[in-house]
Design an enzyme around this catalytic site. Structure first.
Site, PDB file in Angstrom:
ATOM      1  N   CYS A 103     -33.557 -28.763 -95.929  1.00 33.56           N
ATOM      2  CA  CYS A 103     -34.229 -30.051 -95.772  1.00 33.56           C
ATOM      3  C   CYS A 103     -35.117 -30.356 -96.983  1.00 33.56           C
ATOM      4  CB  CYS A 103     -35.003 -30.055 -94.449  1.00 33.56           C
ATOM      5  SG  CYS A 103     -35.555 -31.662 -93.872  1.00 33.56           S
ATOM      6  N   ALA A 104     -36.414 -30.514 -96.785  1.00 36.81           N
ATOM      7  CA  ALA A 104     -37.329 -30.787 -97.894  1.00 36.81           C
ATOM      8  C   ALA A 104     -37.672 -29.531 -98.683  1.00 36.81           C
ATOM      9  CB  ALA A 104     -38.620 -31.415 -97.362  1.00 36.81           C
TER      10      ALA A 104
END
Length: 192
Positions: A103-104
């Site tokens: 994800c991030a």
């Protein structure tokens, strides 16, 4: 096999729980470590998870076969402020041991650790520019990307194939297939 999963306030709970659950199903010893001052962490969707320990209480030379970093915001940003975590990631990468992020976290955490330059990676689409800025080469096609000892994935919906890939890399395809079959997961590589 030993795996470290660091968490902080704002981590994406779907990714955290999927990683812990799938790795433990494979028999991997998972240490869920809070990078903050408390073991209880309030995740991105307000779920409270109690970590096994505080990262700062782990011996710096405690060996892990894998460090797997969940995403979520502001969780990834909070993880990126942990100098102890960044140092562990750098050591892990230099040793050629498995480093994973989803994800991030590929852009925000691995970028902050300085292990992204020249690496083929993926992550949450909105963080692509930050990955490019950190010197990474972007793969926006695959849900899970493996480049040497670095494994990255796109986001919450890809957490299960990401975790199963980690199981395969640590324990082998037969164990990965057994874990996937027991969860009734079918992706074309598990016979039904």
């Amino acid at each position: 096999m030993n795996a470290l999963i660091p968490i902080a306030n704002g981590s994406e709970e779907l990714e955290v729980i999927t990683l812990v659950n799938v790795l433990r199903r494979a028999g991997i010893n998972v240490t869920l470590a809070s990078t903050g001052p408390e073991r209880n962490v309030r995740c991105a969707r307000s779920t409270v998870i109690e970590a096994d320990c505080l990262l700062g209480k782990l011996a710096i030379n405690h060996p892990f076969d894998l460090i797997a970093v969940p995403g979520g915001m502001p969780g990834a940003a909070n993880l990126a402020t942990s100098l102890g975590l960044l140092h562990r990631i750098q050591q892990q990468d230099r040793a050629g041991k498995w480093v994973a992020a989803i994800c991030a976290a590929p852009a925000v955490v691995l970028g902050a650790a300085g292990v992204t330059a020249g690496r083929v990676m993926t992550g949450y689409p909105g963080f692509g520019p930050l990955l490019v800025q950190s010197g990474a080469l972007i793969n926006n096609t695959d849900d899970v990307v493996v480049d040497g000892n670095l494994i990255t994935s796109r986001g919450p919906a890809t957490a299960l194939p990401f975790a199963l890939t980690l199981v395969e890399l640590l324990c082998g395809k037969p164990i990965r297939d057994d874990v996937a079959a027991a969860m009734l997961y079918q992706d074309g590589s598990v016979s039904s």
